[in-house]
Design an enzyme around this catalytic site. Sequence first.
Site, PDB file in Angstrom:
ATOM      1  N   GLU A   1      30.595  -0.019 -12.253  1.00 43.88           N
ATOM      2  CA  GLU A   1      31.766   0.157 -13.109  1.00 43.88           C
ATOM      3  C   GLU A   1      32.482  -1.161 -13.368  1.00 43.88           C
ATOM      4  OE1 GLU A   1      31.646   3.891 -10.387  1.00 43.88           O
ATOM      5  OE2 GLU A   1      30.970   1.815 -10.359  1.00 43.88           O
TER       6      GLU A   1
ATOM      7  N   CYS B   1      33.694   5.400  -6.539  1.00 48.72           N
ATOM      8  CA  CYS B   1      34.192   5.422  -5.161  1.00 48.72           C
ATOM      9  C   CYS B   1      35.717   5.390  -5.144  1.00 48.72           C
ATOM     10  CB  CYS B   1      33.618   4.259  -4.362  1.00 48.72           C
ATOM     11  SG  CYS B   1      34.089   2.621  -4.964  1.00 48.72           S
TER      12      CYS B   1
ATOM     13  N   ALA C   1      -3.878   5.939  -0.569  1.00 45.36           N
ATOM     14  CA  ALA C   1      -4.910   5.904  -1.604  1.00 45.36           C
ATOM     15  C   ALA C   1      -6.132   6.635  -1.057  1.00 45.36           C
ATOM     16  CB  ALA C   1      -5.268   4.466  -1.954  1.00 45.36           C
TER      17      ALA C   1
ATOM     18  N   SER D   1     -12.279   0.176   3.151  1.00 43.43           N
ATOM     19  CA  SER D   1     -11.370   0.891   2.256  1.00 43.43           C
ATOM     20  C   SER D   1     -10.965   0.085   1.027  1.00 43.43           C
ATOM     21  CB  SER D   1     -10.096   1.284   3.020  1.00 43.43           C
ATOM     22  OG  SER D   1      -9.432   0.133   3.514  1.00 43.43           O
TER      23      SER D   1
ATOM     24  N   ARG E   1       6.622  -0.691  -2.647  1.00 37.88           N
ATOM     25  CA  ARG E   1       7.060  -1.552  -1.542  1.00 37.88           C
ATOM     26  C   ARG E   1       8.359  -2.275  -1.894  1.00 37.88           C
ATOM     27  NH1 ARG E   1       1.541  -4.535   0.753  1.00 37.88           N
ATOM     28  NH2 ARG E   1       0.543  -2.644   1.569  1.00 37.88           N
TER      29      ARG E   1
ATOM     30  N   ASP F   1      -7.394  -3.392   9.566  1.00 41.80           N
ATOM     31  CA  ASP F   1      -7.302  -4.046   8.262  1.00 41.80           C
ATOM     32  C   ASP F   1      -6.607  -5.399   8.275  1.00 41.80           C
ATOM     33  OD1 ASP F   1      -8.498  -1.749   7.255  1.00 41.80           O
ATOM     34  OD2 ASP F   1      -6.583  -0.815   6.747  1.00 41.80           O
TER      35      ASP F   1
ATOM     36  N   LEU G   1       1.170  -6.429   4.303  1.00 48.27           N
ATOM     37  CA  LEU G   1       2.284  -5.497   4.097  1.00 48.27           C
ATOM     38  C   LEU G   1       3.440  -6.159   3.357  1.00 48.27           C
ATOM     39  CD1 LEU G   1       2.323  -3.626   7.539  1.00 48.27           C
ATOM     40  CD2 LEU G   1       1.057  -3.038   5.456  1.00 48.27           C
TER      41      LEU G   1
END
Length: 375
Positions: free
Chosen positions: A57, A80, A159, A173, A189, A205, A209
């Site tokens: 705002e 708020c 996946a 994979s 992410r 793996d 990340l």
Amino acid sequence: MTYDPAVDVQYMQQALELARGGLGYVSPNPLVGCVLVKDGAVVGRGYHQRFGGPHAEVYALQEAGPQARGAVLYVNLEPCSHTGKTPPCADAVIQAGVSRVVVALRDPNPLVAGTGLARLTAAGLAVTVGVCEAAAHKLNEAFVKYITTGCPFVTLKSAITLDGKIATRTGASQWITGALARQEGHRLRHATDAILVGIGTVLQDDPQLTTRLPEQQGANPLRVVVDSTLRVPLQAQVTDVASDRRTLIVTTARASVAHREALRTRGVEVVCLPAYDDGRVDLEALCRYLGERGVASVLVEGGATLSATLLRRRLVDKVLLFVAPKIIGGDGISVVGPCGVETMEQVIQLRDVVSQCLGNDVLLEAYCTTEVVSS
């Protein structure tokens, strides 16, 4: 006075789209966008850009300037009414001379919870609530859960092949899905506070990340590894905490003190939490802990064991499955491990299923029900 509902929807949709600009930067605050309209023209726009910064705002009122007087303000969350890191937005709206406020969603925050709307009404402004309410709730579903329960909104993402496998029997994979699906995974992410995996995923793996979007855009979430006996190698990629990369390893009292200190020396945060009877980290305690430190959303990218435990204990709010038109077969690794389901009455139910195509892949989105599985 009567108002055109179609016009209200049009401008609220603009406010919702503006609000998305805060993804990845404002949590645990909500995503909020604001549009000011006068005489059929937009005179001010704004969105909450970063945690601790001005609210939507304020930006819209600043852009509108004197034209805010007599204008209609559209905002996807109730203004708020309390002083936090910034002054109350409801007061700023009143002082600017806005004549009408259209709100999509009442603020579930107990510090607000209708008091902002009451303040606007008491000052003589016309107030309309509930325009695009469902879309507004979905946009801020993580905030709503976090602010009302103190625990993060948990999304299980994976996946998979058409037959529900996440890897071959050897653990291979990469890559099950195509480029568009993988890019969408990185956008997820960017939009989440923390990414959660188990130690098995790290050992198999060695993932980074991190968020890898075009032109190096996007925020990196807090990387959380559940490792009950602290087996994570010191040279694993998740222990690289250079730049804006942060890692939290959650373990139990069984962990080696020497290994804890070695990880901490590398800049990795290690915390001990209670364990279940089988010695594994108590995931309910983990959710509470993450909520206490301001984590409002968690993206789970762990393996079959972690996924099964979270689902079995009803800790998952939403499931996202990227399904590739491929088949591995029965000797592949399933997306979810044993859940203790013996009859169809015990299955984990999903609701509100939607899908979209991403190249040759399909993204399935569904929400978990709250029914407890029979034991």
